[in-house]
Design an enzyme around this catalytic site. Sequence first.
Site, PDB file in Angstrom:
ATOM      1  N   ASP A  86      -4.906  -0.511  10.094  1.00  0.00           N
ATOM      2  CA  ASP A  86      -5.971  -1.114   9.069  1.00  0.00           C
ATOM      3  C   ASP A  86      -5.457  -2.543   8.775  1.00  0.00           C
ATOM      4  OD1 ASP A  86      -6.654   1.537   9.126  1.00  0.00           O
ATOM      5  OD2 ASP A  86      -6.284   1.903   7.108  1.00  0.00           O
ATOM      6  N   GLU A 111       0.842  -1.205   0.059  1.00  0.00           N
ATOM      7  CA  GLU A 111       0.063   0.146   0.065  1.00  0.00           C
ATOM      8  C   GLU A 111       0.742   1.268   0.189  1.00  0.00           C
ATOM      9  OE1 GLU A 111      -3.855  -0.079   2.057  1.00  0.00           O
ATOM     10  OE2 GLU A 111      -3.193  -2.079   2.761  1.00  0.00           O
TER      11      GLU A 111
HETATM   12  C1  GLA Z   1      -5.720   5.655   7.695  1.00  0.00           C
HETATM   13  C2  GLA Z   1      -4.368   4.822   7.725  1.00  0.00           C
HETATM   14  C3  GLA Z   1      -4.070   4.320   9.188  1.00  0.00           C
HETATM   15  C4  GLA Z   1      -4.290   5.581  10.259  1.00  0.00           C
HETATM   16  C5  GLA Z   1      -5.562   6.170   9.917  1.00  0.00           C
HETATM   17  C6  GLA Z   1      -5.604   7.209  10.621  1.00  0.00           C
HETATM   18  O1  GLA Z   1      -6.569   4.926   7.753  1.00  0.00           O
HETATM   19  O2  GLA Z   1      -4.242   3.869   6.888  1.00  0.00           O
HETATM   20  O3  GLA Z   1      -2.895   3.627   9.285  1.00  0.00           O
HETATM   21  O4  GLA Z   1      -3.132   6.172  10.253  1.00  0.00           O
HETATM   22  O5  GLA Z   1      -5.470   6.567   8.676  1.00  0.00           O
HETATM   23  O6  GLA Z   1      -5.821   6.950  12.131  1.00  0.00           O
END
Ligand code: GLA
Length: 378
Positions: A165, A154
């Site tokens: 995530d 990613e």
């Molecule tokens: C996105 C990123 C996560 C995190 C959130 C904010 O979803 O992928 O890693 O940093 O933003 O909390």
Amino acid sequence: MKNSILKEYNSRFKKAMVYVKSPGRANIIGEHTDYNHGLVLPFAIEQRIDLIIGQNKSGALRLFAKDLDEYVEWNANQLKFMDKGWSRYFINAMVALNLDLSVGVDVVFGGNLPQGGGVSSSSAITCGFIAGINFIFKLGLSDEEMIKLASQAENGIGLDGGIMDQTSIFKGVKGKALKIDFLDHTIEQYDMPTSEFSFYLLNSGQKHNLVETEYNQRRATCNKALKSLNKSNSTIHTFRDVSLDDIQTKLIDPIEQKRSIHIIQENERVKHVIGALRTKDYHKIGPLLLESHTSLSKLYEVSTQEIDYLVQRCQEESKILGSRIMGGGFGGCTICFTNGKLSKKEFNGIQKDYMIKTGLHLTILEISACQGIQCFPV
Ligand code: GLA
């Protein structure tokens, strides 16, 4: 969902080998803390991406997106990081996996996760695909290794993201919120609130592609602030070593100060929500979500006028205890915590006012904590 995707697979390709269920994620609290060695409290949700994956003899990576009715085909051994189009999730995963394949890979996928809505649809595709490849080629990769590979894949699209995530998608547990501590990468599970309480996602209709937002800039500012703090006190290595007093006395730049205050206080809020889950004082959670939103809006500056309005409008509903912008920000969803189910009438009222104020169509999803990625032989 599985049956229609399998049917599609069988009509296009041969030799289906694995069915992967790859959930999206929600986050109760702990935003922009993952890449700052902080605390988060996410869970995997029922809405998900389903993938059927198999092998082919042609050496091609053949992909079919069922929901878009689109097919693409690539030479599986000549792939390079890509930054456009949905097939980049698969291609970048293959580049990160760096396998020397004598065969090709076929995939059909689809799902019910809103795209660009802040529920990690792109991570669900990337993680699900990596888990499926691990399964069909018997690579023996651990969850931690796959989380790392998914994150590399990613980041290949230009987002310097954290790994909240991917970790929630792999490690989700039914009925549990996951406290992930990104200082030592430990995970603790907490029971979700009892059934009189619910979580909803309200999708603002403001699509966001984090690569095109100031997400990377926020991360860079935090790194810069930490460097300055470390210069004035060499025992400071992460924001976990920093006090509010340090910020006021050791940081000069007002932007760095604001971002740092958010990180320190957001970690504290995660601890307070965990305390409330432990003692079942669920009413304490709502105000903490609201505080988090104000901080994300005013200090971290990742909200939008539309979402600020939505959070404020939700406060007029007596069942809604609190809500806040969720995920990377700059659009996407709010997470909303209620005592009792929201009726259609209550939601329609919010939806109507939101439309009048912003011209955007609001949608709603009730969410609950589900199992992380699962692979089943076909
Ligand atoms: C996105 C990123 C996560 C995190 C959130 C904010 O979803 O992928 O890693 O940093 O933003 O909390």
